[in-house]
Design a protein around this motif. Structure first.
Motif, mmCIF file in Angstrom:
data_model
loop_
_atom_site.group_PDB
_atom_site.id
_atom_site.type_symbol
_atom_site.label_atom_id
_atom_site.label_comp_id
_atom_site.label_asym_id
_atom_site.label_seq_id
_atom_site.Cartn_x
_atom_site.Cartn_y
_atom_site.Cartn_z
ATOM 1 N N ARG A 189 -18.929 -20.254 15.459
ATOM 2 C CA ARG A 189 -20.043 -20.693 16.295
ATOM 3 C C ARG A 189 -20.401 -22.125 15.985
ATOM 4 N NH1 ARG A 189 -26.417 -19.106 16.316
ATOM 5 N NH2 ARG A 189 -26.462 -20.984 15.047
ATOM 6 N N GLU A 190 -20.646 -22.895 17.039
ATOM 7 C CA GLU A 190 -21.120 -24.267 16.881
ATOM 8 C C GLU A 190 -22.365 -24.446 17.736
ATOM 9 O OE1 GLU A 190 -21.580 -27.726 15.227
ATOM 10 O OE2 GLU A 190 -19.744 -26.610 14.794
ATOM 11 N N ARG A 191 -23.370 -25.072 17.135
ATOM 12 C CA ARG A 191 -24.644 -25.255 17.832
ATOM 13 C C ARG A 191 -25.145 -26.673 17.612
ATOM 14 N NH1 ARG A 191 -30.353 -22.209 16.383
ATOM 15 N NH2 ARG A 191 -30.929 -21.582 18.494
ATOM 16 N N LEU A 192 -25.642 -27.293 18.688
ATOM 17 C CA LEU A 192 -26.244 -28.612 18.607
ATOM 18 C C LEU A 192 -27.701 -28.504 19.001
ATOM 19 C CD1 LEU A 192 -23.571 -30.932 20.297
ATOM 20 C CD2 LEU A 192 -23.926 -30.541 17.861
ATOM 21 N N LEU A 193 -28.587 -29.047 18.169
ATOM 22 C CA LEU A 193 -30.010 -29.141 18.473
ATOM 23 C C LEU A 193 -30.345 -30.606 18.705
ATOM 24 C CD1 LEU A 193 -31.496 -26.746 15.755
ATOM 25 C CD2 LEU A 193 -30.798 -26.182 18.084
ATOM 26 N N ILE A 194 -30.879 -30.916 19.883
ATOM 27 C CA ILE A 194 -31.170 -32.299 20.250
ATOM 28 C C ILE A 194 -32.657 -32.417 20.521
ATOM 29 C CG2 ILE A 194 -30.613 -34.184 21.817
ATOM 30 C CD1 ILE A 194 -28.023 -32.642 22.503
ATOM 31 N N ALA A 195 -33.346 -33.198 19.714
ATOM 32 C CA ALA A 195 -34.791 -33.358 19.850
ATOM 33 C C ALA A 195 -35.117 -34.303 20.989
ATOM 34 C CB ALA A 195 -35.385 -33.873 18.537
ATOM 35 N N ASP A 196 -35.950 -33.833 21.921
ATOM 36 C CA ASP A 196 -36.373 -34.668 23.042
ATOM 37 C C ASP A 196 -37.241 -35.806 22.516
ATOM 38 O OD1 ASP A 196 -36.744 -35.520 25.639
ATOM 39 O OD2 ASP A 196 -38.460 -34.195 25.987
ATOM 40 N N GLY A 197 -37.079 -36.976 23.081
ATOM 41 C CA GLY A 197 -37.885 -38.121 22.669
ATOM 42 C C GLY A 197 -37.182 -38.963 21.626
ATOM 43 N N THR A 198 -36.858 -38.379 20.477
ATOM 44 C CA THR A 198 -36.185 -39.142 19.419
ATOM 45 C C THR A 198 -34.670 -39.092 19.551
ATOM 46 O OG1 THR A 198 -36.140 -37.247 17.910
ATOM 47 C CG2 THR A 198 -38.074 -38.669 17.832
ATOM 48 N N GLY A 199 -34.127 -38.049 20.186
ATOM 49 C CA GLY A 199 -32.677 -37.925 20.296
ATOM 50 C C GLY A 199 -32.005 -37.500 19.013
ATOM 51 N N HIS A 200 -32.789 -37.087 18.005
ATOM 52 C CA HIS A 200 -32.188 -36.644 16.748
ATOM 53 C C HIS A 200 -31.335 -35.399 16.983
ATOM 54 C CE1 HIS A 200 -35.581 -38.681 14.186
ATOM 55 N NE2 HIS A 200 -34.808 -39.542 14.815
ATOM 56 N N VAL A 201 -30.217 -35.321 16.264
ATOM 57 C CA VAL A 201 -29.261 -34.231 16.458
ATOM 58 C C VAL A 201 -29.069 -33.482 15.147
ATOM 59 C CG1 VAL A 201 -26.885 -33.625 17.064
ATOM 60 C CG2 VAL A 201 -28.072 -35.450 18.304
ATOM 61 N N MET A 202 -29.076 -32.159 15.243
ATOM 62 C CA MET A 202 -28.754 -31.290 14.110
ATOM 63 C C MET A 202 -27.574 -30.421 14.512
ATOM 64 S SD MET A 202 -29.506 -30.023 11.020
ATOM 65 C CE MET A 202 -31.220 -30.427 10.667
ATOM 66 N N THR A 203 -26.519 -30.426 13.708
ATOM 67 C CA THR A 203 -25.373 -29.559 13.965
ATOM 68 C C THR A 203 -25.468 -28.318 13.085
ATOM 69 O OG1 THR A 203 -23.971 -30.613 12.292
ATOM 70 C CG2 THR A 203 -23.943 -31.556 14.509
ATOM 71 N N ASP A 204 -25.005 -27.196 13.628
ATOM 72 C CA ASP A 204 -25.073 -25.909 12.934
ATOM 73 C C ASP A 204 -23.732 -25.210 13.151
ATOM 74 O OD1 ASP A 204 -25.559 -23.346 11.999
ATOM 75 O OD2 ASP A 204 -27.573 -23.230 12.820
ATOM 76 N N THR A 205 -22.908 -25.187 12.097
ATOM 77 C CA THR A 205 -21.565 -24.626 12.186
ATOM 78 C C THR A 205 -21.492 -23.342 11.376
ATOM 79 O OG1 THR A 205 -20.633 -26.854 12.366
ATOM 80 C CG2 THR A 205 -19.111 -25.071 11.822
ATOM 81 N N TYR A 206 -21.007 -22.279 12.011
ATOM 82 C CA TYR A 206 -20.953 -20.975 11.356
ATOM 83 C C TYR A 206 -19.570 -20.358 11.554
ATOM 84 C CZ TYR A 206 -21.760 -15.954 10.615
ATOM 85 O OH TYR A 206 -21.666 -14.654 10.190
ATOM 86 N N TYR A 207 -19.050 -19.771 10.459
ATOM 87 C CA TYR A 207 -17.751 -19.079 10.523
ATOM 88 C C TYR A 207 -17.842 -17.784 9.727
ATOM 89 C CZ TYR A 207 -12.860 -17.895 9.742
ATOM 90 O OH TYR A 207 -11.663 -17.227 9.674
ATOM 91 N N ARG A 208 -17.238 -16.734 10.283
ATOM 92 C CA ARG A 208 -17.230 -15.424 9.629
ATOM 93 C C ARG A 208 -15.878 -14.764 9.840
ATOM 94 N NH1 ARG A 208 -18.965 -10.491 12.569
ATOM 95 N NH2 ARG A 208 -19.114 -8.742 11.116
ATOM 96 N N VAL A 209 -15.349 -14.182 8.762
ATOM 97 C CA VAL A 209 -14.123 -13.407 8.843
ATOM 98 C C VAL A 209 -14.300 -12.189 7.949
ATOM 99 C CG1 VAL A 209 -13.025 -14.778 7.002
ATOM 100 C CG2 VAL A 209 -11.614 -13.399 8.545
ATOM 101 N N GLY A 210 -13.916 -11.015 8.449
ATOM 102 C CA GLY A 210 -14.087 -9.824 7.631
ATOM 103 C C GLY A 210 -13.502 -8.603 8.281
#
Length: 699
Positions: A189-210
């Motif tokens: 899973r890959e997720r991008l959070l983009i803050a309105d106004g400032t344009g700041h970006v947070m990436t959130d990368t998740y991997y699972r195997v089992g």
């Protein structure tokens, strides 16, 4: 049964019938089903671990003898939530103060209890205490949980104090991580959070195997990496979380489950703003020297022994080694409050805390006729180094201000007996818990030593009645303890062991096949409630306080495609003794209204949820007019709206891609709170509008 057969049964939910959940099986809604359907329905309630709460599922919650909400993985995925706190906003009675937007420092309160650092709710991960100091540091100043790793969130507000203690006045919040699947599978899973106004970006990368690599051995690995900036200046954040799970069946009656986690976080903290700075630009930071650095190793090991259908033994063990440090600027020259946002820092302090915690808890469950007995005990050892150092910026002098060492031995024992009557429609469970906490303290600088010894008997009683096929009634009463915290020792003021009585009376109705509702009356009678006065920088004993109210909730499957939900909490709080007698409690809004809708058609899912929270006070004095530096004053009401649109895209070869676009705080609501930890003076802005882009590949 062969191991292969056992493993297959695990995946289907049929592994075994733990005795501690026989009550919930007996109290399932008695819908008019055929005999074979009843048997199947009962088996679906079975859980892997034989604990009091049983399966963290919506169906099991329907017959739990207390107020309870389960947020399952699909909802967590569809709520357009920034973090775990955000995902909990829809739960009746839950108050959330989002400090960072990244979820690294949660502030979760229940029924008017202080939400700052989530100090008044017992937080568990897979049934294990997650507080950095389960007895003496219950504030969650290190939170090694990320949203993608969770399968369910189980918010139990009543009826669990005998089996889960001691810090559970606000209930038990059990965070259930993703289980090992039957067949080998992977998720990216890959997720991008983009803050309105400032344009700041947070990436959130998740991997699972089992999956189960042999007939009797299951393995799973999860990794979650988050990096970027929150919605404000000076909010650079980096999180790493790695979890390794093992599930091993020694034979048909013995199972070993183990988990090992490493969690690391480094973050700049933007802190609070003065009222003037907030009005000018709520995304700026006036606390450029504030930061946070923490890491934790966690491990758990459980042995489950089931020699017969009427006897089960569990031996649960857990440990963690943690190190967390806050960095914060201080103005020690102007004569004002050291934390004034507009002040010029003369010093930078750091407050490292080193924690070594070990716990062991054996418990046995035995069925005798219509009785289900549960007996358990627990020992927890906490070793804490509690230091404060200070750097003088003008001279470069670095001095040790405090070197305090704490050693705590905590002992607990509990017993309960669930007795079933009326063809298992009525279950009554009396129980009692004993807590003994011994804390030794030494000041390495002054040589001072002291100790604190607390013992409490904590009785509880729960009752559940399947009154009709469609109506389930419950009631409970319980007593809880919060021992003196190490943070209270380091400041002037009144401190004491806190105790409280909790009461609930509730009902759940299945009005039609597609419509259900619930109502809960609750009351908390608190003795010696301790709160932190961020203006005077001391802990205050409010004495006796009372929280009471009603929680209402309804769900309607309006059509095959459309599901609707609503919730309402009316909260009435009062300080009964002391200087502020008659006042309301801080951070305790009177009204909490939520609504949500989900529409599914083909591969598309659209969802929206809204929340209204009324105004509240930020201090025990109930100050209405805001002070000049923002240290006290009424907190505004606010309305939050989140929305998400997602689509499943089959890629063939058992591969599924889900893509989604979400907007958190769609209306860009402007609201704030006060009094957070190392930045206690001023307005702490909550996140504004944030856009979410995400994709998840399962194969």
């Amino acid at each position: 049964m062969s191991f292969a057969g056992k493993v297959n049964n695990v995946a289907a939910g049929f592994r075994r019938r733990p005795l501690s959940v026989l009550v919930s099986l007996a109290l399932m809604p008695a819908m008019p089903l055929a005999a074979e359907e009843v048997a199947t329905s009962q088996l679906e309630q079975v859980v892997v671990e034989g604990d009091w709460l049983g399966t963290p599922s919506k169906e099991n919650a329907k017959t739990y003898t207390g107020a309870r909400n389960v947020v399952e993985s699909e909802e967590l995925h569809e709520r357009a939530a920034l973090n775990l706190e955000d995902a909990l906003r829809q739960v009746p009675g839950v108050q959330v103060l989002d400090e960072t937007g990244t979820g690294i420092l949660p502030n979760i309160g229940v029924r008017g209890l202080n939400p700052l650092r989530s100090e008044r709710v017992q937080m568990l991960v897979d049934g294990y205490p997650i507080a950095i100091g389960p007895y003496t540091n219950v504030g969650v100043s290190l939170f090694p949980v990320t949203l993608p790793s969770l399968e369910a969130v189980d918010m139990v507000r009543g009826g669990a104090a005998v089996h889960y203690g001691p810090n559970n006045v606000g209930g038990v919040l059990n965070l259930v991580t993703k289980p090992i699947p039957n067949e080998m599978e992977q998720t990216l899973r890959e997720r991008l959070l983009i803050a309105d106004g400032t344009g700041h970006v947070m990436t959130d990368t998740y991997y699972r195997v089992g999956g189960f690599v042999t007939d009797n051995l299951g393995l799973q690995f999860q990794a979650n990496l988050q990096k970027g900036n929150g919605f404000r200046d000076h909010s650079d954040t980096e999180v790493q979380s790695y979890i390794f799970d093992v599930d091993y069946f020694l034979d048909d009656i013995n199972e070993l489950k183990a988990q090992l986690q490493y969690y690391d976080v480094t973050a700049d903290l933007p802190g609070a703003l003065s009222p003037a700075a907030y009005e000018a630009d709520r995304t700026q930071s006036q606390r450029s020297r504030d930061g946070y650095d923490a890491d934790m190793w966690r491990a758990s090991l459980t042995w489950i022994h089931t020699p017969s259908d009427d006897l089960e033994f569990q031996w649960r063990n857990f440990a963690h080694d943690a190190d967390r440090t806050f960095f914060f600027g201080q103005d020690l020259t102007s004569g004002g409050n050291w934390a004034d946002p507009e002040g010029t820092a003369s010093h930078v302090a750091d407050s490292p805390r080193l924690f070594k915690v070990y716990g062991t808890e054996p418990r046995v469950t035995k069925q005798l006729g219509n009785h289900t007995l549960m007996l358990g005990g627990r020992y927890v050892r906490e070793e804490v180094d509690f230091d404060v150092n200070r750097l003088e910026l003008a001279t470069g002098n670095y001095t040790s201000v405090r070197e305090w060492d704490f050693a705590t031995d905590a002992y607990a024992a509990y017993v309960s007996d669930t007795v079933r009557f009326m063809d298992d429609r009525l279950a009554i469970t009396p129980g009692i818990r004993y807590e003994e906490v011994r804390t030794d303290y030494q000041d390495a600088i002054s040589g001072a030593v002291s100790d604190n010894h607390a013992t409490e008997w904590l009785p509880g009683l729960t009752l559940g009645l399947q009154a009709t096929d469609d109506v389930f009634l419950f009631a409970n009463a319980q007593r809880s303890l919060v021992p003196v915290q190490t943070a209270q020792v380091i400041r002037e003021g009144d401190v004491a062991n806190e105790t409280a009585w909790n009461y609930e009376l509730g009902a759940r109705w299945q009005l039609t096949d597609n419509l259900e509702a619930s109502a809960t009356l609750f009351r908390i009678d608190y003795e010696d409630q301790i709160v932190y006065n961020s203006t005077a920088l001391i802990y205050e004993n409010l004495g006796e306080t009372r929280q009471q109210g009603i929680e209402l909730e309804g769900r309607w499957q309006a059509t095959q495609e459309l599901a609707l939900g609503m919730g309402y909490t009316l909260l009435d709080t009062e300080q009964l003794t002391g200087d502020y007698q008659g006042n309301e409690l801080p951070n305790a809004p009177r009204h909490h209204v939520s609504a949500d809708a989900t529409y599914e058609v083909g591969p598309w899912t659209a969802s929206a949820n809204a929340l209204y929270v009324s105004e509240s006070f930020s201090d025990a004095a109930n100050t209405v007019d805001e002070t000049a530096n923002g240290s006290a004053g009424e907190l505004p009401a606010y309305t939050l709206v989140n929305s998400r649109l997602g689509r499943d895209i089959p890629l063939g070869n058992d591969m599924m891609l889900n893509v989604g676009l979400g907007v958190n705080n769609l209306l860009d609501e402007d609201y704030y709170f006060r009094g957070v930890d190392v930045s206690p003076v001023g307005r702490l802005p909550a996140p504004g509008r944030t856009y979410m882009l995400e994709g998840q590949l399962s194969f």
